[in-house]
Design a protein around this motif. Structure first.
Motif, PDB file in Angstrom:
ATOM      1  N   ILE A 146      36.819  39.921  34.720  1.00 46.81           N
ATOM      2  CA  ILE A 146      37.671  39.797  35.733  1.00 46.81           C
ATOM      3  C   ILE A 146      36.926  40.439  37.064  1.00 46.81           C
ATOM      4  O   ILE A 146      36.950  39.860  38.010  1.00 46.81           O
ATOM      5  CB  ILE A 146      38.762  40.492  35.420  1.00 46.81           C
ATOM      6  CG1 ILE A 146      39.731  39.782  34.416  1.00 46.81           C
ATOM      7  CG2 ILE A 146      39.533  40.531  36.786  1.00 46.81           C
ATOM      8  CD1 ILE A 146      40.732  40.446  33.934  1.00 46.81           C
ATOM      9  N   HIS A 164      45.827  36.456  40.520  1.00 48.11           N
ATOM     10  CA  HIS A 164      46.124  37.612  39.454  1.00 48.11           C
ATOM     11  C   HIS A 164      47.555  37.641  39.305  1.00 48.11           C
ATOM     12  O   HIS A 164      48.085  37.749  37.936  1.00 48.11           O
ATOM     13  CB  HIS A 164      45.360  38.722  39.646  1.00 48.11           C
ATOM     14  CG  HIS A 164      43.967  38.748  39.819  1.00 48.11           C
ATOM     15  ND1 HIS A 164      43.079  39.906  39.900  1.00 48.11           N
ATOM     16  CD2 HIS A 164      43.176  37.775  39.561  1.00 48.11           C
ATOM     17  CE1 HIS A 164      41.783  39.461  39.852  1.00 48.11           C
ATOM     18  NE2 HIS A 164      41.688  38.281  39.742  1.00 48.11           N
ATOM     19  N   TYR A 172      44.557  42.272  33.804  1.00 50.16           N
ATOM     20  CA  TYR A 172      44.703  41.946  35.379  1.00 50.16           C
ATOM     21  C   TYR A 172      45.577  42.914  36.100  1.00 50.16           C
ATOM     22  O   TYR A 172      45.041  43.253  36.927  1.00 50.16           O
ATOM     23  CB  TYR A 172      45.327  40.496  35.619  1.00 50.16           C
ATOM     24  CG  TYR A 172      44.422  39.209  35.403  1.00 50.16           C
ATOM     25  CD1 TYR A 172      43.509  38.850  36.329  1.00 50.16           C
ATOM     26  CD2 TYR A 172      44.426  38.463  34.229  1.00 50.16           C
ATOM     27  CE1 TYR A 172      42.519  38.070  36.275  1.00 50.16           C
ATOM     28  CE2 TYR A 172      43.547  37.540  34.123  1.00 50.16           C
ATOM     29  CZ  TYR A 172      42.562  36.987  35.164  1.00 50.16           C
ATOM     30  OH  TYR A 172      41.420  36.210  35.108  1.00 50.16           O
TER      31      TYR A 172
END
Length: 425
Positions: free
Chosen positions: A174, A256, A349
């Motif tokens: 990420i 996200h 996330y």
């Protein structure tokens, strides 16, 4: 012989870069830089920071059980990371002057000089290639774990190690994609937003939370209607503590937030439809959005029967899913449904920028899922995995039993204690 030397050099560089801690950025720093972007500054930072982040997680890949590393899928992921690391090393020894970039090549008697524009263009192309190379990392590593379980016995310690590793691998992914996306959107040719867009790279300085909630609900509802021929309605409430009539906005990455909410709505709708069976009407899914001094909270509530308290943490285990697993004949880009990765990834996330995702359930009634985001962009710092003696020890040490005052469950399934907030060394 040349291949052996090359492998030895890569290993040496991997040891070198893994000695450094990643440098976490806040979303405010992303925004401030994006409003006054400098390609040279971004290039200088990323050509060192990206190898550090790659090296830190690659060191942990090498600590995985041999049986897992030998699976075709896990081996493929390992190869992707090695190639990306090598691609970035090409930019390591470049010296930047006003308009010329000089590269000192050990295979050449003379330095190679190219224009900055050409060098920056090649760098951007390399970043896009790296991003595309790793687009299927989540699915491919998931397939590797399935291959391991199909061919070898897996004990509890191995499962704990894999859970620990996947949290860190996917959090690292990420963060790396965030850096690459910011650079390519600000400086690359794949810019897909107009100059009038309020977005700064992939970040929306005025992200309308209600709008993202509605988008996620509508898309989840479309899938629910296709499968069940019906779907729960949405009831949405806003609570702005300081400015009651103002919209709730936050500096955030819309994609996200959408990812998290879409997953939560899918889960809630499925629970409601299956719990209430063939009833003509089903209760709605309720979303409460609140803005306080520290947090933006989004609570998605359903009356879908809930789950037992003992099962809640299982929902964040990567190999736990109530949906059928993907077939072996599926294409390389198989959907995540069936791997059981929706909730664990959504929590990552949320935690990436110091938020969280929490489930609370009343068995026999329903479930509340709460997404926490930092209200202040200066406090939304990246949460990054760091390779060190503590992390490497986890792959070798048996987890001790806990008692009522020392809940070891958080040692094996939590994330915050393991993804240290690093400092520059």
């Amino acid at each position: 012989m040349r291949t052996t030397v090359a492998v030895r050099n890569i290993s040496k560089m991997l040891d070198h870069f893994s000695q450094y801690n990643p440098s976490p950025l806040s979303i405010k720093q992303f925004i401030d830089f994006g409003r006054n972007p400098c390609e040279r500054t971004s290039f200088t930072f990323l050509r060192k920071e990206l190898p550090v982040r790659l090296a830190n997680i690659m060191k942990e890949i090498h600590l995985l059980p041999e049986n897992l590393l030998r699976t075709p899928s896990a081996n493929l992921v390992n190869q992707w990371y090695a190639q990306s690391f090598k691609d970035l090393l090409k930019f390591k020894d470049l010296e930047v002057s006003d308009k010329i970039l000089t590269q000192y090549d050990t295979h050449s008697l003379f330095p190679i000089r190219v224009s900055l524009a050409m060098a920056f263009s090649r760098f951007c192309e390399s970043l896009i290639m790296i991003r595309n190379r790793h687009s299927d990392t989540v699915q491919t590593m998931a397939q590797g774990v399935l291959e391991l379980k199909e061919n070898y016995p897996v004990d509890q310690q191995t499962e704990n190690s894999i859970q620990y590793f996947l949290d860190r691998l996917y959090m690292s992914r990420i963060s790396i994609r965030m850096l690459i996306n910011q650079h390519t959107l600000l400086f690359g040719t794949d810019l897909n937003v107009t100059s009038n867009s309020r977005h700064v790279g992939s970040i929306d300085p005025n992200c309308d939370v209600v709008s993202i909630v509605r988008d996620a609900y509508e898309n989840a509802r479309f899938l629910c209607d296709q499968y069940y021929l019906a779907s729960p309605e949405l009831q949405l409430f806003e609570h702005n503590r300081n400015m009651p009539n103002a919209p709730i906005q936050v500096v955030y990455v819309p994609s996200h937030l959408y990812h998290m909410l879409f997953e939560l709505f899918k889960n809630s709708m499925r629970a409601v439809m299956e719990f209430h069976g063939d009833k003509e009407t089903v209760p709605p899914v309720v979303a409460n959005i609140s803005l306080g001094n520290e947090d933006v909270c989004i609570k998605v509530s359903d009356i879908g029967g809930g789950i037992a308290r003992s099962q809640i943490e299982l929902l964040f285990n990567y190999m736990y899913s109530t949906a059928p697993q993907p077939s072996k004949s599926a294409s390389p880009t198989v959907p995540l449904a069936g791997y059981g990765y929706g909730l664990p990834l959504s929590r990552l996330y949320a935690r990436y920028l110091q938020g969280d995702l929490v489930l609370q359930s009343c068995e026999g009634f329903g479930t509340d899922a709460v997404v926490y985001l930092k209200a202040l962009s200066s406090e939304a710092n990246e949460l990054l995995p760091v390779f060190n003696k503590t992390s490497s020890r986890f792959y070798k040490t048996t987890i001790p039993a806990g008692d009522w005052s020392n809940n070891v469950r958080h040692m094996t399934t939590g994330t915050h204690h393991r993804l240290r907030q690093p400092q520059l060394s």
